[in-house]
Motif scaffolding. Structure first.
Motif, PDB file in Angstrom:
ATOM      1  N   GLU A  35       0.914  -1.391   0.151  1.00 29.31           N
ATOM      2  CA  GLU A  35      -0.070  -0.159   0.043  1.00 29.31           C
ATOM      3  C   GLU A  35       0.511   1.969  -0.416  1.00 29.31           C
ATOM      4  O   GLU A  35       1.829   1.334  -0.491  1.00 29.31           O
ATOM      5  CB  GLU A  35      -0.827  -0.369   1.162  1.00 29.31           C
ATOM      6  CG  GLU A  35      -1.198  -1.459   1.567  1.00 29.31           C
ATOM      7  CD  GLU A  35      -2.690  -1.494   0.497  1.00 29.31           C
ATOM      8  OE1 GLU A  35      -3.181  -0.570  -0.528  1.00 29.31           O
ATOM      9  OE2 GLU A  35      -2.227  -2.878  -0.116  1.00 29.31           O
ATOM     10  N   THR A  36      -0.276   2.720   0.251  1.00 33.67           N
ATOM     11  CA  THR A  36       1.087   3.511   0.063  1.00 33.67           C
ATOM     12  C   THR A  36       0.621   4.561   1.656  1.00 33.67           C
ATOM     13  O   THR A  36      -0.121   5.613   1.370  1.00 33.67           O
ATOM     14  CB  THR A  36       0.314   4.385  -1.436  1.00 33.67           C
ATOM     15  OG1 THR A  36       0.696   3.928  -2.471  1.00 33.67           O
ATOM     16  CG2 THR A  36       1.382   5.872  -1.307  1.00 33.67           C
ATOM     17  N   PRO A  37       1.259   4.278   2.088  1.00 32.29           N
ATOM     18  CA  PRO A  37       1.352   5.461   3.749  1.00 32.29           C
ATOM     19  C   PRO A  37       2.485   6.375   3.936  1.00 32.29           C
ATOM     20  O   PRO A  37       3.748   6.031   4.609  1.00 32.29           O
ATOM     21  CB  PRO A  37       1.313   3.937   4.803  1.00 32.29           C
ATOM     22  CG  PRO A  37       2.482   2.641   3.875  1.00 32.29           C
ATOM     23  CD  PRO A  37       2.187   2.835   3.026  1.00 32.29           C
ATOM     24  N   ILE A  38       1.938   7.074   3.496  1.00 35.56           N
ATOM     25  CA  ILE A  38       3.027   8.500   2.980  1.00 35.56           C
ATOM     26  C   ILE A  38       2.852   8.792   4.503  1.00 35.56           C
ATOM     27  O   ILE A  38       4.005   9.087   5.017  1.00 35.56           O
ATOM     28  CB  ILE A  38       2.206   9.390   1.617  1.00 35.56           C
ATOM     29  CG1 ILE A  38       2.355   8.615   0.243  1.00 35.56           C
ATOM     30  CG2 ILE A  38       3.277  10.424   1.980  1.00 35.56           C
ATOM     31  CD1 ILE A  38       2.332   9.980  -0.702  1.00 35.56           C
ATOM     32  N   GLY A  39       1.903   9.297   5.572  1.00 34.11           N
ATOM     33  CA  GLY A  39       1.959   9.915   6.122  1.00 34.11           C
ATOM     34  C   GLY A  39       2.653   9.319   7.735  1.00 34.11           C
ATOM     35  O   GLY A  39       3.609   9.745   7.491  1.00 34.11           O
ATOM     36  N   ALA A  40       2.582   7.820   7.612  1.00 31.28           N
ATOM     37  CA  ALA A  40       3.249   7.129   8.328  1.00 31.28           C
ATOM     38  C   ALA A  40       4.531   7.072   8.047  1.00 31.28           C
ATOM     39  O   ALA A  40       5.475   7.144   8.257  1.00 31.28           O
ATOM     40  CB  ALA A  40       2.782   5.517   8.208  1.00 31.28           C
TER      41      ALA A  40
END
Length: 666
Positions: A119-124
């Motif tokens: 997935e794409t967890p940019i903030g984390a």
């Protein structure tokens, strides 16, 4: 494109090599730490990175390897990836390389084993990378590459960036959108804006490799300050003694209320006594933090006054930065002592001692609570027989064209006066500048010669920079009086401006209205700096070609050359000898190095009635890390690349002693 990237890296390598080879430095800080975050989500499996059907992930791996192979050995770098292990898991974030010195072979092998599945967890991922750098107190950067918007929003990416910015941890995030849609682009722009970074789009594999390499390597470097550490005094007769050379101090704060509160920072330095016929040249270059997401209307000003032992002003100058649109340029100001005549009974040296002090003041509210480094440069000009000098220039020259033609040589200008890129007369160069950035070049201008510069803009409609300005500084960091327009705007392709010295270098013009700012021969500095007043700071660099022409035949000077660096210990007067021990200890033997910059400013005014003070020209940095292994071909004279886009980073102080720049054949 690969050729251009390698040449660009070679240029960056030279900028690192040159100060290290030429400097007599016993200390130099390492490059700014950088953490790279790479997208390994499942969308990176799309086979649209180029016309050959290369997958995005293969393009990303190639770009990462190119970066690693070209990073210098001393770089502090880390790598975080997300989405490389497990589908449908928002905590799939992996530290592949902790920030530190990189084992390149080992890291390349790790990259080969990574897969794009998640997935794409940019903030984390931003929070994860920042946490990996929590023990690094200095300024640092994150370079984030993503091909889409986040689908795991705990925390939301832009909110995470704002949170990091609010923590005051000196962290800048630069973002690269790889084949992104509008929604993803806006998200990446928000991240960059929140932290004072930059955003750029990469539409294919080649662009991704170029942008990742350029922005990461440039992120390592800020304005390269240099000088012997010194701490100025709050009181005149407690001032530390200086000998000719370059020093580095800090001006702790600005004013709480512009021009009225008078609670900025003032420091004193003892630069005398001088002898009859000698001149003391003193410059102060203050370096604001070169990171800002929006225009701040508060001004900043640096002032220099030369005063005698009674506190009477002998000469003064100041330079004003009206707002934060030109943070790339340092605030450089300069003052020279008045003429010291033997047995005079009036003016600055009426007491006959030749005693003189430099008073340096920071004022204005811009970044008022943030300390700013200041480079202090003291040059002593020996006495000459004035009867051997020629007539003073009383009429300025007429403007003249620079008619050079040919293919420009790709080059990367320096990040400061101290690492200015040497250029040659009769050549055309191509370079670029980003938001909050300045490019520095130096060229020898001898007695009887005149420097002329032509700047031609490229197609800069997509640049984040609205305009660039060009100016010149002398070897003693006095901004030269010039003819011609200084500004290129981004909205007119192939716009041209030409700048000429107002008159040739001539020692006879030491007090001339027209020639005083450039009467000493030596290395002169060309500075090109960005001006960004618009709210949208996303986009590429401002490209320009620069033609350099030194006209005239060099002549011999009368007398001895100015002293840019002295190996002698500071002389103590009776007053300073009885002062606190910290005074003499504060001034160690320095090394020197000149340079320049530009923007609006006010000029030196002397209270000595015999001196005619020159009017200042238009007074006007941030570059990224320079670096790597490609030194030999460049040193042999291989062409160098224009770094098409360079991200802006905060100031990084490097305390360095540097070789003196001595004017030739004086």
């Amino acid at each position: 494109m690969l050729r251009r990237q390698l040449l660009a890296l070679a240029t960056a390598a030279l900028l690192v090599i040159t100060p290290l080879v030429s400097a007599q430095a016993d200390e130099q800080e390492s490059a700014q730490p950088v953490m790279v975050i790479m997208d390994y989500s499942s969308s990176m499996l799309e086979e649209d990175a180029d016309s050959k059907g290369t997958s995005r992930i293969d393009a990303a791996k190639k770009a990462a390897k190119h970066l690693i192979n070209n990073a210098p050995d001393e770089a502090t770098m880390g790598l975080v990836v997300y989405g490389s292990k497990t589908p449908k898991k928002c905590d799939d974030i992996t530290t592949v390389q902790k920030p530190g010195k990189v084992d390149k072979k080992a890291l390349l092998k790790k990259i080969d084993k990574l897969k794009a599945v998640g997935e794409t967890p940019i903030g984390a991922s931003l929070m994860h990378a920042a946490n990996e750098m929590k023990d690094i107190d200095e300024e640092k950067s994150i370079i984030l590459v993503s091909d889409g918007e986040e689908n795991c929003s705990e925390p939301p990416a832009c909110e995470a960036a704002k949170d990091l910015a609010s923590q005051g941890i000196d962290l800048t995030v630069h973002t690269i959108g790889f084949k992104v849609n509008d929604k993803a682009r806006k998200q990446l722009e928000c991240i960059a804006d929140a932290t004072g970074g930059t955003y750029v789009t990469a539409d294919d594999a080649d662009a991704l490799q170029e942008e990742l390499t350029v922005r990461t390597l440039r992120a390592f470097q800020g304005y390269a300050t240099a000088g012997t550490p010194i701490e100025g005094a709050a009181k005149l007769h407690e001032a530390p003694a200086m000998v000719p050379g370059q020093y580095l101090d800090t001006l702790e704060k600005g004013e709480s209320n512009n021009w009225t509160s008078k609670d900025g920072t003032t420091k004193y330095y003892k630069i005398g006594p001088i002898k009859p016929g000698e001149f003391a040249h003193f410059s102060a270059t203050m370096i604001p933090e070169q990171k800002q997401t929006e225009i701040i209307s508060d001004p900043a000003k640096i002032s220099v006054e030369l005063v005698n032992g009674q506190g009477t002003q002998c000469s003064s100058a100041d330079t004003l930065m009206p707002n934060s649109s030109e943070l790339g340029r340092p605030l450089a100001t300069y003052a020279r002592s008045p003429k010291f005549v033997q047995d005079t009974t009036i003016g600055c040296f009426a007491d006959g001692t030749g005693e003189i002090f430099a008073k340096v003041t920071r004022s204005g509210e811009l970044f008022k609570d943030e300390p700013m480094p200041v480079e202090l440069r003291y040059v002593l000009e020996p006495a000459v027989d004035f009867t051997q000098l020629e007539e003073v220039v009383v009429v300025p020259d007429q403007p003249q064209s620079v008619t050079l033609t040919g293919t420009p040589e790709e080059i990367l200008g320096g990040s400061s006066f101290n690492d200015a890129m040497p250029v040659e007369s009769g050549k055309i160069y191509t370079d670029s500048v980003l938001v909050n950035e300045a490019r520095y070049y130096k060229v020898h201008v001898g007695n009887g010669q005149k420097l002329n510069v032509r700047l031609t803009g490229g197609n800069n409609a997509d640049s984040a920079v609205q305009a660039v300005n060009v100016t010149m500084f002398s070897a003693v960091r006095d901004e030269v009086k010039q003819l011609g327009s200084s500004r290129l705007n981004a909205f007119t392709p192939d716009n041209v401006v030409t700048r000429n010295m107002i008159t040739a270098v001539d020692q006879s013009n030491y007090d001339s209205l027209y020639g005083r700012s450039n009467y000493l021969a030596g290395d002169y500095y060309i500075v090109v700096y960005s001006d960004t007043w618009g709210p949208d700071r996303t986009g590429g660099a401002f490209d320009y070609d620069m033609a350099v022409e030194v006209t005239g035949t060099e002549k011999d000077f009368v007398g001895a050359a100015p002293i840019f660096e002295s190996s002698e210990a500071p002389a103590e007067s009776q007053e300073s000898a009885s002062a606190a021990p910290s005074e003499s200890a504060a001034a160690s033997t320095p090394a020197a190095s000149p340079s320049s910059d530009a923007a609006p400013s006010q000029e030196a005014q002397s209270s000595e009635p015999t001196a005619v003070e020159a009017a200042a020209g238009e007074r006007a940095l941030w570059p990224w890390f320079t670096g790597g292994l490609v030194g030999t071909a460049l040193i042999l004279g291989a062409g160098t690349f224009l770094f098409r886009n360079r991200a802006t980073s905060a100031h990084q102080a490097k305390t360095t002693q540097i070789d003196p720049t001595v004017p030739g054949d004086r």
